[in-house]
Write an enzyme that holds these catalytic residues in place. Structure first.
Site, mmCIF file in Angstrom:
data_model
loop_
_atom_site.group_PDB
_atom_site.id
_atom_site.type_symbol
_atom_site.label_atom_id
_atom_site.label_comp_id
_atom_site.label_asym_id
_atom_site.label_seq_id
_atom_site.Cartn_x
_atom_site.Cartn_y
_atom_site.Cartn_z
ATOM 1 N N ARG A 65 0.821 -1.218 0.000
ATOM 2 C CA ARG A 65 0.000 0.000 0.000
ATOM 3 C C ARG A 65 0.852 1.263 0.000
ATOM 4 N NH1 ARG A 65 -3.420 -0.924 4.266
ATOM 5 N NH2 ARG A 65 -2.433 0.524 5.699
ATOM 6 N N TYR A 92 -11.419 23.735 -10.308
ATOM 7 C CA TYR A 92 -11.898 22.524 -10.982
ATOM 8 C C TYR A 92 -13.214 22.083 -10.311
ATOM 9 C CZ TYR A 92 -11.665 17.585 -12.442
ATOM 10 O OH TYR A 92 -11.936 16.344 -12.950
ATOM 11 N N ASP A 114 -3.550 23.821 -7.369
ATOM 12 C CA ASP A 114 -3.697 22.795 -8.404
ATOM 13 C C ASP A 114 -3.002 23.308 -9.664
ATOM 14 O OD1 ASP A 114 -4.571 21.119 -10.473
ATOM 15 O OD2 ASP A 114 -6.468 20.680 -9.466
ATOM 16 N N LYS A 163 -3.361 13.872 -16.644
ATOM 17 C CA LYS A 163 -3.303 14.756 -17.812
ATOM 18 C C LYS A 163 -1.923 14.666 -18.479
ATOM 19 C CE LYS A 163 -7.491 15.901 -16.677
ATOM 20 N NZ LYS A 163 -7.830 16.849 -15.626
HETATM 21 C C1 LIG Z 1 -8.607 16.567 -14.439
HETATM 22 C C2 LIG Z 1 -8.312 17.482 -13.315
HETATM 23 C C3 LIG Z 1 -8.353 17.035 -12.003
HETATM 24 C C4 LIG Z 1 -8.807 15.647 -11.618
HETATM 25 O O1 LIG Z 1 -8.029 14.638 -12.180
HETATM 26 P P1 LIG Z 1 -8.644 13.144 -12.294
HETATM 27 O O2 LIG Z 1 -7.435 12.316 -12.453
HETATM 28 O O3 LIG Z 1 -9.568 13.168 -13.456
HETATM 29 O O4 LIG Z 1 -9.367 12.859 -11.006
HETATM 30 C C5 LIG Z 1 -8.032 17.924 -10.999
HETATM 31 N N1 LIG Z 1 -7.691 19.189 -11.277
HETATM 32 C C6 LIG Z 1 -7.636 19.661 -12.539
HETATM 33 C C7 LIG Z 1 -7.260 21.073 -12.779
HETATM 34 C C8 LIG Z 1 -7.956 18.820 -13.600
HETATM 35 O O5 LIG Z 1 -7.932 19.293 -14.832
#
Ligand SMILES: *Cc1c(COP(=O)(O)O)cnc(C)c1O
Length: 407
Positions: free
Chosen positions: A68, A121, A193, A218
């Site tokens: 884990r 987001y 973020d 991403k």
């Molecule tokens: C896509 C995204 C997330 C979440 O990512 P996931 O892997 O889809 O949960 C968080 N913050 C931003 C700015 C994003 O574009």
């Protein structure tokens, strides 16, 4: 290649470090370039003494105690990412939203207060309203342009200022150092973020932010086949995050860590190609009579372009356009539905181009969105921008025809 390296420390450039960071994990044995893909739950110990010793050693950066907490595959990614961020260490989470939520939960308890940027987001907003609120944690959303004025929103129980720059639908940037200065004076943590820019183009920790969050889903994954979140921090802040992460029981498959590390090695070449392609397409879109506005921080007419020029080393491949008002939904559909190279789907950061409607006005509560026309969000992949422009040009032709036919 133009070398842009604001605030870089150490001898090697970032591009070089992407090829070398995280390759000093002991278990490699010097045999392979890449770490082994080590899938594991149980890790076996030689004897009782080392088994009990392992409990204490679990916090050592390279030590492997139980699946884990990760294997050497995870360790390699953690080390590589931490080097890019300028962080002591990184936590790996099952997706980006889990990284957002861990950060929200780590610093608050019942009765506390969070300040959240209005362009955040949308699912992270959902977690404030649907998860924090029932736990007795209140969230106040604030105007991304409030800057030092955030001080007036701080209460005695405020624990966290949460930022996202640029917003991934509105592409507004915020003045991060202004928030950090106020937060530090009040002993409040800051988190950001940074999914749009990645630490290759923007490094929150260098600007004094406490927690840097990345949806590795991403650009780090980069091929539309990985779900991963990363949270990078240092010192006491990292210790608190790790403790909460353990208590929540988050864990990531070795396969995901392996693929993310593969993405890490090519992040520089991919992002620069996304950047160049997106700028070419964005400039072309800005010249169209049907386009009211292009929402791209690297363009000089972007309202916060000065912040972009001051703080960022580059732009990624995601931006928005606002159409002139008055196009009927069917006309927009005839444009979008018949594109050849632009997929219709969520997420972004992969090698392929995407387009989605972006109802920015529905994703905010503290501020209003003044655009009268429809907003579309484009992700420019690694295709030749000339082909993408030809595809979009045909799409705008369909939009024009449909609008005329409706008159
Ligand atoms: C896509 C995204 C997330 C979440 O990512 P996931 O892997 O889809 O949960 C968080 N913050 C931003 C700015 C994003 O574009």
């Amino acid at each position: 290649m133009a070398e842009r390296s604001k605030g870089m420390t150490g001898a090697a450039t970032r591009a070089t470090r992407l090829a070398h960071a995280g390759r000093d994990v002991p278990t490699f044995g010097g045999k392979t370039v890449n770490p082994p893909l080590s899938r594991a739950s149980t890790i076996l110990f030689d004897d009782l003494a080392s088994l009990s010793d392992g409990k204490d050693r679990r916090r050592e950066p390279d030590f492997i105690q139980y699946g884990r907490f990760g294997t050497e595959t995870h360790t390699a990614l953690r080390k590589a990412w931490s080097e890019l961020e300028g962080a002591d260490d990184t936590l790996l989470l099952p997706c980006g939203l889990a990284a957002n939520v861990l950060t929200l939960l780590a610093f608050v308890e019942s009765g506390d207060h969070v300040l959240m940027i209005d362009n955040v987001y949308a699912p992270a907003r959902g977690s404030c309203d649907g998860l924090l609120a029932p736990l007795g944690v209140e969230t106040t959303y604030f105007d991304p342009q409030i800057g030092a004025g955030i001080e007036e929103l701080i209460r005695p129980n405020t624990r966290l200022i949460y930022l996202e720059t640029p917003g991934s639908h509105s592409f507004e940037l915020c003045d991060v150092p202004a928030y950090v200065e106020v937060a530090r004076r009040h002993g409040i943590k800051t988190a950001l973020d940074n999914t749009w820019a990645t630490p290759l183009f923007y490094r929150p920790l260098e600007q004094g932010v406490d927690v840097s969050i990345q949806a590795g889903t991403k650009y780090l994954g980069g091929h539309s086949d990985v779900m991963l979140g990363l949270v990078a921090a240092s010192g006491e802040t990292f210790r608190i995050l790790r403790e909460k992460c353990d208590l929540l029981g988050y864990s990531v498959a070795a396969d995901e860590a392996y693929l993310a590390l593969r993405g890490f090695r090519t992040l520089d070449v991919r992002l620069r190609r996304h950047e160049a392609g997106a700028l070419e397409v964005a400039r072309w879109l800005a010249s169209l009579p049907e386009v009211e506005r292009v929402l791209h921080p690297a363009l000089p007419d972007h309202p916060q372009h000065a912040l972009f020029a001051r703080d960022f080393d580059g732009a990624s491949g995601l931006f928005g356009i606002v159409l002139k008002p008055g196009f009927a939904p069917a006309a927009v559909a005839s444009m979008v539905d018949n594109l050849t190279y632009f997929g219709l789907g969520y997420s972004w950061g992969g090698y392929e181009s995407l387009i989605v409607p972006s109802p920015v006005e529905k994703m905010r509560t503290a501020t209003s969105w003044d655009a009268a026309g429809r907003t579309l969000r484009l992700h420019i992949g690694l295709e030749d921008p000339a082909d993408l422009i030809a595809d979009l040009a045909a799409g705008f032709g369909r939009l024009r025809d449909a609008a005329q036919a409706a008159e």
